[in-house]
Design an enzyme around this catalytic site. Structure first.
Site, PDB file in Angstrom:
ATOM      1  N   TYR A 173      83.511  42.749  64.481  1.00 16.46           N
ATOM      2  CA  TYR A 173      82.569  41.977  65.229  1.00 16.46           C
ATOM      3  C   TYR A 173      81.009  42.165  64.919  1.00 16.46           C
ATOM      4  O   TYR A 173      80.844  43.051  63.931  1.00 16.46           O
ATOM      5  CB  TYR A 173      82.767  42.409  66.671  1.00 16.46           C
ATOM      6  CG  TYR A 173      81.970  43.577  67.041  1.00 16.46           C
ATOM      7  CD1 TYR A 173      80.646  43.638  67.738  1.00 16.46           C
ATOM      8  CD2 TYR A 173      82.533  44.961  66.608  1.00 16.46           C
ATOM      9  CE1 TYR A 173      79.937  44.913  67.960  1.00 16.46           C
ATOM     10  CE2 TYR A 173      81.782  46.237  67.116  1.00 16.46           C
ATOM     11  CZ  TYR A 173      80.618  46.170  67.606  1.00 16.46           C
ATOM     12  OH  TYR A 173      79.926  47.348  68.287  1.00 16.46           O
ATOM     13  N   ARG A 225      77.230  41.545  56.320  1.00 11.98           N
ATOM     14  CA  ARG A 225      78.131  42.776  56.872  1.00 11.98           C
ATOM     15  C   ARG A 225      79.333  42.577  57.396  1.00 11.98           C
ATOM     16  O   ARG A 225      80.395  43.144  57.206  1.00 11.98           O
ATOM     17  CB  ARG A 225      77.241  43.525  57.971  1.00 11.98           C
ATOM     18  CG  ARG A 225      77.938  44.888  58.446  1.00 11.98           C
ATOM     19  CD  ARG A 225      77.182  45.848  59.459  1.00 11.98           C
ATOM     20  NE  ARG A 225      76.641  45.096  60.591  1.00 11.98           N
ATOM     21  CZ  ARG A 225      75.841  45.418  61.447  1.00 11.98           C
ATOM     22  NH1 ARG A 225      75.385  46.855  61.192  1.00 11.98           N
ATOM     23  NH2 ARG A 225      75.625  44.684  62.448  1.00 11.98           N
ATOM     24  N   ARG A 271     104.737  42.055  68.141  1.00 10.36           N
ATOM     25  CA  ARG A 271     103.915  42.994  67.867  1.00 10.36           C
ATOM     26  C   ARG A 271     104.734  43.991  66.860  1.00 10.36           C
ATOM     27  O   ARG A 271     106.049  44.174  66.754  1.00 10.36           O
ATOM     28  CB  ARG A 271     103.938  43.838  69.079  1.00 10.36           C
ATOM     29  CG  ARG A 271     103.114  45.174  68.862  1.00 10.36           C
ATOM     30  CD  ARG A 271     103.265  46.140  70.334  1.00 10.36           C
ATOM     31  NE  ARG A 271     102.278  47.064  70.456  1.00 10.36           N
ATOM     32  CZ  ARG A 271     102.458  48.279  69.838  1.00 10.36           C
ATOM     33  NH1 ARG A 271     103.784  48.527  69.399  1.00 10.36           N
ATOM     34  NH2 ARG A 271     101.624  49.343  69.766  1.00 10.36           N
ATOM     35  N   LYS A 314      82.402  47.777  60.923  1.00  9.59           N
ATOM     36  CA  LYS A 314      82.280  47.314  62.372  1.00  9.59           C
ATOM     37  C   LYS A 314      83.229  46.765  62.986  1.00  9.59           C
ATOM     38  O   LYS A 314      83.489  45.705  63.335  1.00  9.59           O
ATOM     39  CB  LYS A 314      80.701  46.202  62.309  1.00  9.59           C
ATOM     40  CG  LYS A 314      80.233  46.301  63.875  1.00  9.59           C
ATOM     41  CD  LYS A 314      79.092  45.376  63.651  1.00  9.59           C
ATOM     42  CE  LYS A 314      78.236  45.456  64.994  1.00  9.59           C
ATOM     43  NZ  LYS A 314      77.931  46.735  65.534  1.00  9.59           N
ATOM     44  N   GLU A 357      75.095  59.330  64.837  1.00  9.18           N
ATOM     45  CA  GLU A 357      74.404  57.891  65.510  1.00  9.18           C
ATOM     46  C   GLU A 357      74.458  57.912  66.938  1.00  9.18           C
ATOM     47  O   GLU A 357      75.044  58.733  67.788  1.00  9.18           O
ATOM     48  CB  GLU A 357      74.834  56.646  64.829  1.00  9.18           C
ATOM     49  CG  GLU A 357      76.408  56.472  65.068  1.00  9.18           C
ATOM     50  CD  GLU A 357      76.807  55.537  64.008  1.00  9.18           C
ATOM     51  OE1 GLU A 357      75.827  54.548  63.713  1.00  9.18           O
ATOM     52  OE2 GLU A 357      78.167  55.262  63.782  1.00  9.18           O
ATOM     53  N   LEU A 381      77.431  53.481  60.839  1.00  2.74           N
ATOM     54  CA  LEU A 381      77.398  52.053  60.720  1.00  2.74           C
ATOM     55  C   LEU A 381      76.161  51.634  60.049  1.00  2.74           C
ATOM     56  O   LEU A 381      74.992  52.546  59.948  1.00  2.74           O
ATOM     57  CB  LEU A 381      77.255  51.180  62.056  1.00  2.74           C
ATOM     58  CG  LEU A 381      77.295  49.764  62.126  1.00  2.74           C
ATOM     59  CD1 LEU A 381      78.557  49.246  61.393  1.00  2.74           C
ATOM     60  CD2 LEU A 381      76.810  49.273  63.414  1.00  2.74           C
TER      61      LEU A 381
END
Length: 285
Positions: A33, A52, A101, A149, A181, A205
Site C-alpha cells: 500500500y 516506492r 486459498r 510497505k 521507527e 521503511l
C-alpha cells in the site's frame, strides 16, 4: 454523501465497492500500500510514492496492474469526484483472487486487485504541532522486511493500542536496544544541533517524507547523521520528531515519561516542517 472509491478500474460509491473473500490481500495480507497526502486539492510527493510502490511490488514479485500515468489520473479523479481539499488517498494492491486459498503464489494470469479511496483529515493544523507528541518504547515484533510497505500492520496496530493504553500518542519500536521507527513513521532525535536517524536497511521503511526532509535539512546546512540510536540516547536528546506522509514533520516532547528539553516542540522540527511544506507545495501535482 458517500465517497467515490476506485476498485479494479471502476469508480463506485463506497457502498457498492466489493473485493472477493478469496482475495490474497484478505487471506494472507499479500498486498502492498501507499498513502499520499492532499493539500489544497493537490497531491504531495506523488513521484516518490509511485517509485516506492514499484519497489514494494518488485520485492514481492507482484504484478503492477496500473501504469504510473494512469495511477496519477486516478488520484486526480478521486480528488475531483470527492471534492477533497485536505486529507489522504489510500492505495492498496494485492496479488488478487485465485479462486481458492493456497499458500503458493497463483499463476501470473491472476490479475492483482487495486483499490484506492480518499479520507478527509486536518493535516496542516494538527494540534499536536503546537504541543508535541508523547511516545513510549515497545519491543519491535514485526517481520524482518519492514522496507517493503506491506499491509501486514497487526503489530503496529497493537503498538498504537499500547500507546493509547499508556495515555500517550504513539510508540517507538526498539530492537536490540536501538530504535527502529515509530508505529507508522520514521523517528529522529536531535543532540547538540545534530539530527540523528536510523540508516536505511531492511529494519525500517524507506520513508518518502524521510528522504525529502533529510535532503532539505542538508540544504539548510543542518548536520545529519544516519545511524541507529538507543532509547537511552533518545531520552537524553535535546529534541525529537517523527516524519510520515500524513504528519509531515511532527515534534516529540516526551519519551517513556522523560521530558525532552523544555517540554515544547523543538526548533529543528518546526523549521523542518516549515521547509518541507513550503517545498512540497511547489512540487505538488
Amino acid at each position: 454523501m458517500s465517497r467515490i472509491v476506485y476498485v479494479n478500474g471502476e469508480y463506485l460509491p463506497e457502498e457498492e465497492a466489493k473485493v472477493s473473500v478469496f482475495d490474497r490481500g484478505f487471506l494472507f495480507a499479500d498486498a502492498v500500500y501507499e498513502v499520499t497526502s492532499i493539500l489544497d486539492g493537490k497531491i504531495i510527493a506523488f513521484d516518490g510514492h509511485a517509485k516506492r510502490l514499484k519497489r514494494s511490488l518488485d520485492e514481492l514479485q507482484m504484478q503492477n496492474p496500473i501504469s504510473t500515468e494512469d495511477l496519477l489520473e486516478v488520484h486526480h479523479q478521486l480528488v475531483k469526484r470527492n471534492e477533497l481539499t485536505e486529507g489522504m488517498i489510500y492505495l492498496q494492491i494485492s496479488r488478487g483472487n485465485p479462486g481458492d486459498r493456497d499458500f503458493a503464489f497463483p499463476s501470473e494470469d491472476v490479475t492483482p486487485t487495486i483499490v484506492l479511496f480518499t479520507q478527509t483529515a486536518n493535516l496542516l493544523n494538527n494540534p499536536k504541532v503546537g504541543t508535541g507528541m508523547k511516545v513510549i518504547s515497545v519491543e519491535d515484533q514485526r517481520w524482518a522486511r519492514r522496507d517493503i510497505k506491506t499491509t501486514q500492520l497487526l503489530f503496529p496496530s497493537m503498538a498504537k493500542m499500547m500507546a493509547k493504553a499508556a495515555g500517550v500518542d504513539d510508540a517507538w519500536m526498539v530492537e536490540d536496544g536501538h530504535v527502529t521507527e515509530g508505529s507508522s513513521n520514521n523517528a529522529y532525535i536531535v543532540k547538540d544541533g545534530k539530527i540523528i536517524t536510523r540508516n536505511l536497511g531492511h529494519e525500517i521503511l524507506h520513508g518518502i517524507t524521510r528522504a525529502a526532509v533529510l535532503a532539505y535539512a542538508e540544504a539548510a546546512q543542518m548536520q545529519v547523521e544516519e545511524r541507529p540510536f538507543t532509547i537511552d540516547e533518545a531520552k537524553n536528546a535535546d529534541e525529537a520528531f517523527i516524519t510520515s506522509a500524513s504528519t509531515f514533520v511532527m515534534p516529540v516532547v516526551e519519551i517513556d515519561g522523560v521530558t525532552l528539553g523544555d517540554g515544547k516542540p523543538g526548533k529543528s522540527a518546526l523549521r523542518l516542517r516549515e521547509i518541507y511544506l513550503e517545498e512540497s507545495m511547489k512540487q505538488a501535482l
